[in-house]
Design a protein around this motif. Structure first.
Motif, PDB file in Angstrom:
ATOM      1  N   MET A  26       0.831  -1.207   0.000  1.00  0.00           N
ATOM      2  CA  MET A  26       0.000   0.000   0.000  1.00  0.00           C
ATOM      3  C   MET A  26       0.865   1.256   0.000  1.00  0.00           C
ATOM      4  N   LEU A  27       1.968   1.234   0.764  1.00  0.00           N
ATOM      5  CA  LEU A  27       2.894   2.369   0.757  1.00  0.00           C
ATOM      6  C   LEU A  27       3.520   2.548  -0.619  1.00  0.00           C
ATOM      7  N   ALA A  28       3.960   1.461  -1.214  1.00  0.00           N
ATOM      8  CA  ALA A  28       4.594   1.526  -2.534  1.00  0.00           C
ATOM      9  C   ALA A  28       3.633   2.081  -3.584  1.00  0.00           C
ATOM     10  N   ASP A  29       2.338   1.828  -3.426  1.00  0.00           N
ATOM     11  CA  ASP A  29       1.348   2.353  -4.366  1.00  0.00           C
ATOM     12  C   ASP A  29       1.202   3.868  -4.269  1.00  0.00           C
ATOM     13  N   LEU A  30       1.539   4.446  -3.122  1.00  0.00           N
ATOM     14  CA  LEU A  30       1.383   5.890  -2.906  1.00  0.00           C
ATOM     15  C   LEU A  30       2.665   6.684  -3.105  1.00  0.00           C
ATOM     16  N   LEU A  31       3.811   6.014  -3.100  1.00  0.00           N
ATOM     17  CA  LEU A  31       5.098   6.703  -3.176  1.00  0.00           C
ATOM     18  C   LEU A  31       5.765   6.446  -4.515  1.00  0.00           C
TER      19      LEU A  31
END
Length: 122
Positions: A26-31
């Motif tokens: 989920m973090l990788a999808d936003l950064l």
């Protein structure tokens, strides 16, 4: 611009969500892949640092809130976001910070955070 402001505020608030902060995907999808952050400690972090450290950071049980949110287009597909954030933990005093982020509209049509900085408020 109101739609963009609402969209970017939603994305910033997702990064406050413990479920997102606890998920590498989920973090990788936003950064963005070339993400950089200057933390309130003054330390520089890259994407891999954040993807490794945030999912296990014990401070992530804290409640976070933002106020005074503002988003401004710097150029086509590049936006600057600023706001004040408060992190509250049950057993610690609240921590207030000034935050700024640069978001980029990437080739796949998704906004991703490219840069973030937090500065402690005293």
């Amino acid at each position: 611009m109101d739609d963009l402001q609402a969209r970017l505020k939603d994305l910033e608030e997702r990064l406050f969500d413990p479920a997102v902060r606890g998920s590498r995907q989920m973090l990788a999808d936003l950064l963005s892949a070339d993400f950089r952050e200057i933390g309130s400690s003054g330390r520089l972090f890259d994407l891999e640092d954040v993807l490794t450290r945030l999912p296990v950071d014990p401070e992530d049980i804290a409640l976070r809130a933002l106020e005074d949110f503002d988003a401004r287009l710097l150029s086509d597909g590049i936006a600057l976001v600023t706001y004040r954030a408060t992190r509250a933990s049950p057993d610690k005093p609240a921590v207030r910070t000034l935050r700024s982020s640069i978001w980029r509209l990437e080739a796949d049509g998704h906004w991703r955070m490219l840069f973030h900085q937090g500065t402690l408020m005293r």
